[in-house]
Every structure is written in C-alpha cells, then in structure tokens.
Design an enzyme around this catalytic site. Structure first.
Site, PDB file in Angstrom:
ATOM      1  N   CYS A   2       0.842  -1.194   0.000  1.00 49.91           N
ATOM      2  CA  CYS A   2       0.000   0.000   0.000  1.00 49.91           C
ATOM      3  C   CYS A   2       0.882   1.250   0.000  1.00 49.91           C
ATOM      4  CB  CYS A   2      -0.941   0.084   1.187  1.00 49.91           C
ATOM      5  SG  CYS A   2      -2.110  -1.250   1.270  1.00 49.91           S
ATOM      6  N   ARG A  27       4.159  -0.070  -4.904  1.00 48.00           N
ATOM      7  CA  ARG A  27       3.858  -0.559  -3.558  1.00 48.00           C
ATOM      8  C   ARG A  27       2.591  -1.405  -3.521  1.00 48.00           C
ATOM      9  NH1 ARG A  27       6.719   2.099   0.432  1.00 48.00           N
ATOM     10  NH2 ARG A  27       5.204   1.411   1.960  1.00 48.00           N
ATOM     11  N   TRP A  73      -2.389  -2.869  -1.612  1.00 49.07           N
ATOM     12  CA  TRP A  73      -1.915  -4.253  -1.687  1.00 49.07           C
ATOM     13  C   TRP A  73      -2.712  -4.961  -0.596  1.00 49.07           C
ATOM     14  CZ3 TRP A  73       0.404  -7.915   1.429  1.00 49.07           C
ATOM     15  CH2 TRP A  73       1.001  -8.991   0.778  1.00 49.07           C
ATOM     16  N   ASN A  99      -1.729   2.470   5.471  1.00 47.83           N
ATOM     17  CA  ASN A  99      -0.828   1.384   5.099  1.00 47.83           C
ATOM     18  C   ASN A  99      -0.433   0.679   6.386  1.00 47.83           C
ATOM     19  OD1 ASN A  99       1.260  -0.244   4.066  1.00 47.83           O
ATOM     20  ND2 ASN A  99       2.750   1.396   4.324  1.00 47.83           N
ATOM     21  N   GLY A 100      -0.621  -0.640   6.429  1.00 44.28           N
ATOM     22  CA  GLY A 100      -0.262  -1.388   7.635  1.00 44.28           C
ATOM     23  C   GLY A 100      -1.345  -2.410   7.941  1.00 44.28           C
ATOM     24  N   GLU A 463      19.259 -16.195  -6.969  1.00 41.33           N
ATOM     25  CA  GLU A 463      18.702 -14.908  -7.395  1.00 41.33           C
ATOM     26  C   GLU A 463      18.092 -15.036  -8.799  1.00 41.33           C
ATOM     27  OE1 GLU A 463      17.812 -12.379  -6.005  1.00 41.33           O
ATOM     28  OE2 GLU A 463      17.729 -10.807  -7.504  1.00 41.33           O
ATOM     29  N   LYS A 467      14.161 -14.234  -9.612  1.00 45.55           N
ATOM     30  CA  LYS A 467      13.729 -13.281 -10.647  1.00 45.55           C
ATOM     31  C   LYS A 467      12.741 -13.962 -11.588  1.00 45.55           C
ATOM     32  CE  LYS A 467      14.663 -10.380  -9.208  1.00 45.55           C
ATOM     33  NZ  LYS A 467      15.416  -9.955  -8.073  1.00 45.55           N
ATOM     34  N   GLU A 470       9.290 -14.549  -9.893  1.00 44.40           N
ATOM     35  CA  GLU A 470       8.451 -13.399  -9.548  1.00 44.40           C
ATOM     36  C   GLU A 470       7.911 -12.661 -10.750  1.00 44.40           C
ATOM     37  OE1 GLU A 470      10.268 -10.276  -7.161  1.00 44.40           O
ATOM     38  OE2 GLU A 470      12.198 -10.658  -8.058  1.00 44.40           O
ATOM     39  N   HIS A 486      21.296 -35.044  -4.547  1.00 47.73           N
ATOM     40  CA  HIS A 486      20.719 -35.411  -3.249  1.00 47.73           C
ATOM     41  C   HIS A 486      19.201 -35.274  -3.270  1.00 47.73           C
ATOM     42  CE1 HIS A 486      24.688 -35.799  -1.555  1.00 47.73           C
ATOM     43  NE2 HIS A 486      25.007 -34.654  -2.127  1.00 47.73           N
ATOM     44  N   LYS A 586       6.551  -3.885  -3.777  1.00 54.30           N
ATOM     45  CA  LYS A 586       7.983  -3.571  -3.676  1.00 54.30           C
ATOM     46  C   LYS A 586       8.492  -3.660  -2.243  1.00 54.30           C
ATOM     47  CE  LYS A 586      11.877  -1.986  -5.283  1.00 54.30           C
ATOM     48  NZ  LYS A 586      12.666  -3.019  -5.979  1.00 54.30           N
TER      49      LYS A 586
END
Ligand code: M6R
Length: 591
Positions: A2, A27, A73, A99-100, A463, A467, A470, A486, A586
């Site tokens: 948010c 966000r 969000w 936001n929260g 990484e 990427k 996502e 393994h 983000k």
C-alpha cells in the site's frame, strides 16, 4: 505494501494526488482511490490498476485543494471496489487512507458496531474513520480524535486523515509503517515514500514511530502521540524526479538493469565512508547477516566472502526467522541488516532484537528509512530509486557494498582495484541482450526451470530463480550444484531447462560435471560462463558468454545481469508486466 499520499496545495489537489499515487504504484496495485475536501468529502475509488481505474472514473474530476490518496496491496478483504481506500465514517465526513495492519480490528469493529457504527467494507482500515468519528462526536477536534483513535489500535500504521468538519487540515500518523512529510512552497505533502513527491519538493521530514504531522496551508507541525510539539530535522533529498521516470525504456525494470554499471561506479565512491564506519568497529568474532528475498541472496555472497577473506564465522539468517537466533547474539557479534527499502517489517523487527545485544550495521538504499535511523551504523547503496518490484540494481549495489566492507575490514586493496573493472564487465554482459532475447523466446513456454552454481555462483543461481519466479510465474528452483543429486535430480527430464552458472575458477570443473549429469538426463542446458570456455560451450544448448577475466570471487555482480535480462524478456514474451508482478509489492511492511 500500500502507498499513501496526502497534499494541501494552492491549486486543485486531485491531479496532483493522482500523479503522486502513480509514482507509488510499485507498492501495490489491487485498487486505487482519492478523496478530496471542498466543503464535503468527494471520493473516487475502484479495484484495478491506476491507469485502468483512471480511464473508467477520471479520478481527477473531484474538487478541492487538499486530499488523500491510496494504492492498495490487499491484506484484509478482497481487492474489490468497496475495499479500496479511502474509507469513511458513517456520515462520510471523515476519510482515511492507511498502510499497515490493524491487528485488533475485529474486536474494535464489534465494539463500534455495538455502538451503532455502520461498516461498508471488509477491511481492517475502516475501524479508523469510525474511531475518529466516535472521538470527534465526544467534542474533540480531528487532531486529538486521530490521536485517541491510534491509542485504541494495535498493529502497524501510516495513516492520513481529513475531516469535512475541519477543512484545511490533514493529519498523518505513523507506527511501524513508513510516512514522510514533504515541505514545498506553501504546499505540503504526506507520502509513504520519497519518489511520490520528488516532482514537488526535495525537503523531507521522516516521521518516527508514534509521531504525527498536522498539515495546513501555513505549514506543518510535528508532534508526539501525546501532542507535544517536536523539532524535527528537514532532510534534502539528492534523488531527482527524472531518476524515478522510465527514461525511454518500456519498463522500469529494464531501465534499472541497464543502469547497473553506473550504479556500481556510484556505489564504489562510498568506499571512504565505509572505511570510516569500519574504523569505529570494536573487535568481532562473529558476523550475522539478516535480510529477506534478494537482499538475503546478497547476504549469502557476504557469508562466502567474510569466511574466505576474513576467516570470521558468518551466518545468514532470514529476517522472518531471526527470532530463533536471538540467544546466540552477544556484544562480539556484528549484525548486518541488508534492505533496499529499509522498511521491510521482518528486517526491522530483527533489527530491534539485534540492537539489544549486538552492534548493528544497516546496508540500505532509501535515505532516511527506518533501518537507517535505528541501526548503530549505516552504509548507503547508491542505486537511486528502484521502482520495478523485482530488485536488480539494488542487488548489485548491495553486493558492491558487501565487497567494500570486506575489503575495508581486511585491507585487501588488490580486490578493490579489481572491483573497479566490474562496471565494464557488466556493460559487456548487457551487450548480449539480443542473444538473450532469442533464448527467452526459446524457453518462454517452459513450466519448470532449474538454476545451479557452486560457491559464489550459488547465490547467483538463487537470485536467477527468484527473478524468474516473480516476474514470469514459471516455477523455478535455485540449487547449489552439488546438491542436485541429493534429491532434485529426480525432477530433471527433457522438459526442464537448467541454467548453469559456471565462471572460470576453482569450482569450474566440478560444476561442469554437474552440467554433464543433468544433460545425461535430457535437460536443456543454458550455460553462463566465460566466452572462451570451450568445454562449457560443448555441453550447452545455449551459451551466454561473459568476459574471460571475471574472477570467480567477483562473478556474482556481472553474472547476475544475463539472468535478470532472461527473466525480463521471458516475462515480456509471456505478456506479463514485469514492473507489477501479481501478488507482489515492492516493500513488505507487514510481517
Ligand atoms: O527492501 P528489502 O530489500 O528489505 O526487500 C526484501 C525483499 O522483499 C526483496 O528483496 C524482494 O525479494 C525483491 N523485490 C525481489 O526481487
């Protein structure tokens, strides 16, 4: 997680609010809404991305020179129109963006409903305007009522509130969610993050927990939660509005990938500052990195570096799991928190714990963010604003800071010289873009992907897999190459592409054997290694050639570039907006 904005200006507020909230879209993008005040409160809001909602509703078509805005969000309640912010009280005289997370909202909602308040959404946020309404009805003004409301709330919040009964006033309050105050010429702003208001002002006050800002056309007053006036520093932001624009690229992510050589150069200029920080360190016998996501992968490189270069035992802990490490902390431990935003809730929680027992160092990109104010020491990654949800340039600048930190602690100037060459290696990697586009087209329909590497290339593999997951929604796994047999080798067959990170160096031959193992099981190999590596070329279906003189120890920085580009172009091939991947935001400001 948010984004919120508020402004009180000389002209019409809605177009400015829309512009600011668009700059916060990284966000959250489930829904958007704006409320302005001109006698009454006017609200336009709906589900969907900002451009789509704007086309349908024209969010700018509401009057008034002040207002609040929100991109969501979703946490509580589906991403629907009715759950979009701003939320109001029963009489629609108060509007709030938030936001929260309000942890005790169920309990508060029941009390308020029993007192006759009518709720119209499924959100936790809606309790806030009703609480403010309740306290205003008791005879308090907006400021006191907002303060009293937050005393009832448990959880995290950055709130902006307006009331038709007190025109020309905006209240902002923060606890554990970021909120900044922007000070322009006779115009004042609140925002979750700096890029939202860069177009209007570079003068910013960072609110700390339990602080509030009271904005009107004459200025801003900052108070603590008991109403005592505070004297807060005004910070001048170095970032420019252009830095938060796409600058001719189709997406922020692509722009940010291309900015990386310059980002490394800028970050390298921090070396004297890092030496200063190191000169104040007491002696440590243990280092503990704490981070999430991409920043966690940068920390893993830190572990390899600190243990091989400095011989200091080094752990890497996911911030969300850090509570279990508390018992092992002491004054001889240096806890290094890595965070692009400096606002990630899990990382901030870990920082609070670490501060009680150990020396803390935060490596952060966003100036003035909470982590930078709470850690004992701070090192800034000089990446500029990163808008794409997928971290790219901030990852390589984090890595650069970690290398410089190890060099400063060890005094190995030879490695510092080698670091200066990395921007050139990255430029050469970026020049392989057309070839990578062809590889992306070939593998765009894959459903599973494996990435592997050994030693310094293991975090690169992790990484690369993150990427891909996502921004393409393809299932991907990153593995230490030696781990494949393994278990995961059972998953390898003709349908699974394997991207092998194989720079020249000590681990090369063993990794090449792992390449042969997966190839023997039918996998298609995308080899990323030296352009002069004939053996890797022979084993690979597709090869991405890197400069031969990139040393293994420094390979994590340039070698991640082709992996970022591959994910970006597969995302484009699949018709996905890489800047706004589904379900992700983000900055994760809730635990
Ligand atoms: O702001 P932070 O570095 O603390 O964020 C941590 C993660 O949320 C972040 O790295 C995330 O994994 C990336 N956006 C992924 O690309």
């Amino acid at each position: 997680m948010c984004g919120i904005v508020a402004c009180i200006i000389k002209d019409k507020a809605a177009p400015v609010l829309l512009d600011c909230v668009q700059r916060l879209e990284y966000r959250g993008y489930d829904s958007v809404g704006i409320a302005t005040l001109s006698g009454d409160i006017y609200i336009k809001k709906n589900e969907g991305k900002i451009d789509d909602v704007q086309k349908k509703l024209d969010l700018t078509d509401i009057p008034g020179n002040m207002g609040i805005a929100h991109v969501r969000w979703a946490t509580h309640g589906l991403p629907t129109g009715k759950n979009a912010h701003p939320h109001t009280d029963c009489k629609k005289r108060i509007a709030v963006v938030h936001n929260g997370i309000i942890e005790n909202y169920n309990e508060l909602k029941t009390i308020l409903q029993n007192e006759g308040h009518i709720f119209t959404s499924d959100t936790d946020t809606e309790v806030i305007p009703h609480l403010i309404e309740k306290y205003m009805e008791m005879g308090n003004g907006l400021e006191v009522a907002s303060r009293l409301a937050t005393k009832d709330i448990q959880g995290s919040y950055a709130i902006a509130a307006i009331s038709a009964d007190e025109p020309n006033k905006i209240i902002g309050i923060r606890k554990e969610s970021p909120l900044i105050v922007g000070i322009g010429e006779n115009e004042f702003f609140l925002a979750s993050d700096v890029p939202a208001i860069l177009e209007h002002t570079k003068n910013v006050i960072y609110l700390d927990d339990n602080e509030m800002a009271v904005l009107d056309l004459d200025g801003v007053v900052i108070k603590d939660i008991d109403g005592n006036v505070l004297d807060k520093e005004i910070n001048i932001i170095e970032w420019t509005a252009d830095m938060a624009e796409k600058g001719g690229y189709n997406h922020f992510m692509l722009k940010e990938i291309h900015e990386q050589p310059e980002v490394i150069r800028n970050t390298l200029m921090e070396y004297p500052e890092i030496e200063n920080v190191v000169s104040t360190f007491p002696e440590f016998n243990r280092i503990c990195f704490v981070a999430c996501g991409t920043s966690y992968h940068a920390s893993l490189v830190g572990k390899y570096l600190f243990e091989t270069m400095l011989g200091i035992p080094t752990d890497v802990v996911l911030a969300s799991e850090f509570i279990f490490s508390e018992g092992a902390l002491n004054a001889k431990t240096l806890v290094i928190l890595i965070s692009q935003s400096g606002e990630t809730a899990d990382t901030l929680r870990a920082l609070k714990i670490a501060n009680t027992k150990s020396e803390t160092l935060a490596i952060v990109n966003v100036l003035g963010s909470t982590a930078t104010r709470e850690a004992d020491h701070v090192i800034y990654t000089r990446a500029g604003p990163e808008i794409g949800v997928a971290a790219t340039k901030t990852y390589v600048s984090q890595l650069t800071c970690i290398y410089m930190l190890a060099i400063a602690m060890d005094g190995n100037n030879n490695l510092l010289e080698k670091l200066q060459k990395v921007p050139g290696f990255m430029k050469n990697a970026l020049a392989r873009e057309d070839h990578i586009i062809q590889i992306a087209k070939k593998y765009k329909n894959s459903t599973d992907f494996f990435f592997f590497g050994r030693g310094f290339s293991y975090p690169t593999a992790l990484e690369g897999a993150l990427k891909l997951k996502e921004i393409t929604y393809i299932h991907a796994e990153g593995y230490a190459a030696g781990e494949l047999k393994h278990g995961p080798l059972a998953l390898i067959d003709d349908d699974v592409p394997v991207l092998a990170v194989v720079p020249p160096g000590d681990r090369h031959d063993k990794t090449l054997s792992n390449v042969e193992e997966v190839k023997a099981r039918g996998a298609s190999i995308i080899g990323v290694g030296s352009s002069e590596d004939a053996a890797l070329r022979l084993e690979s279906d597709d090869i991405i050639g890197m400069d031969n003189d990139i040393s293994e120890i420094l390979s994590p920085i340039p070698y991640v570039v082709p992996l970022q580009l591959l994910s970006y172009y597969i995302s484009i091939e699949r018709g996905i907006d890489p800047d706004k991947p589904k379900n992700l935001a983000k900055c994760v400001t809730v635990e």
